[in-house]
Design a protein around this motif. Structure first.
Motif, PDB file in Angstrom:
ATOM      1  N   LEU A   1       0.843  -1.202   0.000  1.00 50.70           N
ATOM      2  CA  LEU A   1       0.000   0.000   0.000  1.00 50.70           C
ATOM      3  C   LEU A   1       0.876   1.249   0.000  1.00 50.70           C
ATOM      4  O   LEU A   1       0.553   2.259  -0.612  1.00 50.70           O
TER       5      LEU A   1
ATOM      6  N   GLY B   1       3.789   0.274  -3.502  1.00 46.29           N
ATOM      7  CA  GLY B   1       3.402  -0.298  -4.796  1.00 46.29           C
ATOM      8  C   GLY B   1       4.228  -1.545  -5.070  1.00 46.29           C
ATOM      9  O   GLY B   1       4.540  -2.289  -4.139  1.00 46.29           O
TER      10      GLY B   1
ATOM     11  N   ALA C   1       2.490   0.297  -8.375  1.00 45.69           N
ATOM     12  CA  ALA C   1       1.094   0.642  -8.588  1.00 45.69           C
ATOM     13  C   ALA C   1       0.598   0.151  -9.930  1.00 45.69           C
ATOM     14  O   ALA C   1       1.340   0.114 -10.923  1.00 45.69           O
TER      15      ALA C   1
ATOM     16  N   PRO D   1      -2.796   1.153 -11.969  1.00 48.70           N
ATOM     17  CA  PRO D   1      -4.085   1.868 -12.016  1.00 48.70           C
ATOM     18  C   PRO D   1      -5.100   1.130 -12.873  1.00 48.70           C
ATOM     19  O   PRO D   1      -4.776   0.684 -13.978  1.00 48.70           O
TER      20      PRO D   1
ATOM     21  N   ARG E   1      -0.044  -2.916  -5.918  1.00 47.75           N
ATOM     22  CA  ARG E   1      -1.123  -2.112  -5.359  1.00 47.75           C
ATOM     23  C   ARG E   1      -2.008  -1.664  -6.515  1.00 47.75           C
ATOM     24  O   ARG E   1      -1.550  -0.999  -7.442  1.00 47.75           O
ATOM     25  N   TYR E   2      -3.256  -2.063  -6.467  1.00 45.98           N
ATOM     26  CA  TYR E   2      -4.209  -1.684  -7.516  1.00 45.98           C
ATOM     27  C   TYR E   2      -4.881  -0.377  -7.099  1.00 45.98           C
ATOM     28  O   TYR E   2      -5.564  -0.331  -6.071  1.00 45.98           O
ATOM     29  N   ASP E   3      -4.659   0.671  -7.856  1.00 44.25           N
ATOM     30  CA  ASP E   3      -5.290   1.975  -7.614  1.00 44.25           C
ATOM     31  C   ASP E   3      -6.561   2.000  -8.465  1.00 44.25           C
ATOM     32  O   ASP E   3      -6.516   2.200  -9.672  1.00 44.25           O
TER      33      ASP E   3
ATOM     34  N   ASP F   1      -6.997   1.076   1.346  1.00 49.64           N
ATOM     35  CA  ASP F   1      -6.436   2.240   2.061  1.00 49.64           C
ATOM     36  C   ASP F   1      -7.471   3.332   2.309  1.00 49.64           C
ATOM     37  O   ASP F   1      -7.105   4.453   2.676  1.00 49.64           O
TER      38      ASP F   1
ATOM     39  N   ASP G   1      -1.875   2.912   6.996  1.00 45.99           N
ATOM     40  CA  ASP G   1      -2.383   2.891   5.614  1.00 45.99           C
ATOM     41  C   ASP G   1      -3.555   1.930   5.463  1.00 45.99           C
ATOM     42  O   ASP G   1      -4.396   2.118   4.605  1.00 45.99           O
TER      43      ASP G   1
ATOM     44  N   GLU H   1     -11.245   6.992  -5.506  1.00 49.32           N
ATOM     45  CA  GLU H   1     -10.134   6.059  -5.735  1.00 49.32           C
ATOM     46  C   GLU H   1      -9.881   5.247  -4.482  1.00 49.32           C
ATOM     47  O   GLU H   1      -9.777   5.798  -3.379  1.00 49.32           O
TER      48      GLU H   1
ATOM     49  N   SER I   1      -7.244   2.179  -3.134  1.00 52.30           N
ATOM     50  CA  SER I   1      -6.083   1.337  -3.419  1.00 52.30           C
ATOM     51  C   SER I   1      -6.241   0.007  -2.711  1.00 52.30           C
ATOM     52  O   SER I   1      -6.654  -0.039  -1.542  1.00 52.30           O
TER      53      SER I   1
END
Lengths: 172, 276
Positions: A51, A54, A56, A58, A78-80, A104, A133, A158, A160
Motif C-alpha cells: 500500500l 506499490g 502501482a 491503475p 497495489r491496484y489503484d 487504504d 495505511d 479512488e 487502493s
C-alpha cells in the motif's frame, strides 16, 4: 523442500585408523517473512509494504460483476482503483485459499462467487497495528474459481487495494 | 645421515604415500543421476467430479492428453561475478514486476531471477555445467524417467558448484473437453473439444546447491518432480477461442493467449531433492 545430505569423509592422515563419518541432516525451509512474527502480522506487513510502496497498477472498476470487471491478483502490486460510487473487480483463485484484501480507504467490500452467491468473510478489520495505511482488511475463504469484489456503495473516487493469499510465502 | 635428517626423509616419503591415497586419478568431482517425474495436478479443490477439473476462470476441463516436451535438464552454475543482485520487491530498470521466481521484462519476456541477475552483472550467461536431453513427458499417464547422459561418459560435473536446476520446455500438447462452470450466465454452451499444440520456450527453474569437489561425496542423486495440467489453462478464454477445422476450440491462438499460457507454465510446481 526437504534436503537429505549424506557426507562421506576419508582422512588419509588417519588411514591406518580408517575413520569414516556419516552425517545425516534434514533441512526444512522456513516460510518467507519475519520468523518472529505470527502469520497474521506478517501478512499485514506485506499489505502495508505494498500500500505504501506499490508497484502501482491503475485500473477502473467495472460497472457490473462480469468479465468486464478488471482482474486483480495476489501479485505484490497495489491496484489503484477508480470507482464511481460502486464498482467491481474480480479475482481468479487457482486454489482453495483464504483471500486477504487490504484497502487504504473506508469502503464496503462484498465478495460473491460467479453464481452470485455471497461469500461470507471470516474476519474484517478497519485498521492494523502494523501501519496507518490499512483502512480495511477482509479475510474470505474462497474455492477455485472467480470471485467478484464489489467496492461500495458510497466508495471514494479512488481506492487502493492489495490482495494476498493467507498461508502463502509472501517473499518475492 | 643424522637422525633428524632420517626422520625428515621418512616423513617426506610418508607424505608422498599418503597423498597418493588422497586423490584417485580420473575420478569425476561429482557424478549425477537425475530422475524426472511429471504428473497432472489433481488438487482436490479443482475436482468437479467425473474427471472434470475447475479452472480459476470458472471453466471446467477434462484433459485427455497432456504432453510436455522438455529439451533438456540443465545444471547451471553461478556467474561468480558477485554483481547482478537485485531485490525482487523493487524490479530493476527494464522490468515491471518480479514474483514467483521470474520478472516481467518491458519487452514482454518472462525472465528468471538467475537470468535477470546475470543480465545485470554484465550480460554473461550463467555457465551450464551439465545438460541432459529429455524428450516428451506424458502427464496423463504419469512419467518417471531416469535421464541418460548423451555421448557416454556418464553425467559428471566439473569442479565447481551448481546453483540452479533448469527444465527447458519446448513444446506443449493439451487436448480434452471444456465446459462452462457458470450455470446462471454461461459464456459457453455445452461441452466442447479443445486442442493446444504449440511450441513454447519456457525455462522452469529451481535453486539448489550441489558442490562438485574433493571435499564432497562424488555420487549425487537428483529427483525432480513437475506437476501441471489444469493450472496452465486457468487464464484462457475458451468462449473467445477460434474453432479449428475439426471443430475443436483453440484457446491459444494469438500472442496474448500464448503469453497467458507461458506465464502459467512458468509458475508450475517444480521440486528438487538432492541426496549424496
Amino acid at each position: 523442500m526437504t534436503t537429505i545430505s549424506m557426507t562421506f569423509v576419508s582422512l588419509p592422515r588417519l588411514a591406518l585408523l580408517a575413520t569414516f563419518t556419516l552425517a545425516v541432516s534434514v533441512f526444512v525451509p522456513a516460510c518467507g517473512g519475519d520468523d518472529d512474527a505470527t502469520p497474521e502480522e506478517s501478512i499485514d506487513v506485506e499489505g502495508c509494504e505494498h500500500l505504501q510502496e506499490g508497484p502501482a497498477a491503475p485500473i477502473t472498476a467495472g460497472a457490473v460483476a462480469d468479465e468486464t470487471a478488471p482482474l486483480v491478483a495476489a501479485d505484490h502490486r497495489r491496484y489503484d482503483i477508480a470507482v464511481t460510487d460502486t464498482g467491481f473487480v474480480r479475482f481468479a483463485a487457482d486454489e482453495a485459499t483464504d483471500l486477504v484484501v487490504f484497502i487504504d480507504a473506508p469502503a464496503t467490500l462484498t465478495f460473491t462467487g460467479a453464481d452470485g452467491t455471497v461469500l461470507p468473510p471470516e474476519e474484517t478489520a478497519t485498521s492494523s497495528p502494523e501501519c496507518t495505511d490499512i483502512k480495511g482488511k477482509v479475510t474470505v475463504p474462497v474455492g477455485v474459481g472467480t470471485v467478484f469484489i464489489a467496492i461500495g456503495p458510497g466508495a471514494p473516487a479512488e481506492v487502493s487495494m492489495v490482495v494476498e493469499e493467507a498461508g502463502h510465502d509472501h517473499e518475492h | 645421515m643424522s637422525r633428524a635428517r632420517r626422520m625428515a626423509a621418512v616423513a617426506a616419503v610418508a607424505a608422498v604415500a599418503l597423498s597418493a591415497c588422497t586423490f584417485s586419478d580420473g575420478e569425476p568431482f561429482a557424478s549425477v543421476d537425475v530422475v524426472l517425474a511429471a504428473q497432472l495436478d489433481r488438487a482436490a479443490g479443482r475436482d468437479a467430479g467425473d474427471g472434470w477439473q475447475r479452472l480459476a476462470s470458472d471453466y471446467q476441463v477434462r484433459l485427455e492428453a497432456a504432453v510436455l516436451t522438455v529439451g533438456s535438464v540443465d545444471l547451471v552454475g553461478s556467474t561468480g561475478q558477485g554483481g547482478g543482485a537485485f531485490d525482487p520487491a523493487s524490479p530493476p530498470p527494464g522490468y515491471s514486476l518480479c514474483h514467483n521466481g521470474h520478472c516481467h521484462a518491458d519487452d514482454g519476456r518472462l525472465v528468471s531471477y538467475a537470468d535477470v541477475a546475470a543480465e545485470l552483472a554484465g550480460g554473461d550467461a550463467a555457465p551450464v555445467l551439465l545438460s541432459i536431453p529429455v524428450g516428451a513427458l506424458d502427464l496423463v499417464a504419469g512419467a518417471e524417467r531416469t535421464l541418460p547422459c548423451a555421448e557416454g561418459g556418464g553425467c559428471t560435473l566439473p569442479l565447481g558448484r551448481a546453483t540452479v536446476v533448469r527444465v527447458r520446455a519446448t513444446h506443449l500438447v493439451l487436448t480434452g473437453q471444456v465446459r462452462d462452470g457458470r450455470t446462471a450466465a454461461p459464456r459457453l454452451g455445452g461441452e466442447h473439444a479443445f486442442t493446444i499444440d504449440i511450441p513454447v520456450a519456457v525455462d522452469l527453474t529451481a535453486t539448489t546447491d550441489i558442490a562438485a569437489d574433493r571435499s564432497h561425496a562424488p555420487d549425487v542423486a537428483i529427483d525432480l518432480a513437475l506437476i501441471g495440467g489444469a493450472p496452465w489453462l486457468d487464464a484462457l478464454d475458451f468462449a473467445a477461442a477460434p474453432v479449428a477445422e475439426g471443430g475443436a476450440l483453440t484457446p491459444v491462438s494469438d500472442p496474448e493467449s500464448l503469453t497467458l499460457l507461458t506465464t502459467a507454465l512458468l509458475e508450475s510446481e517444480l521440486s528438487v531433492v538432492v541426496t549424496r
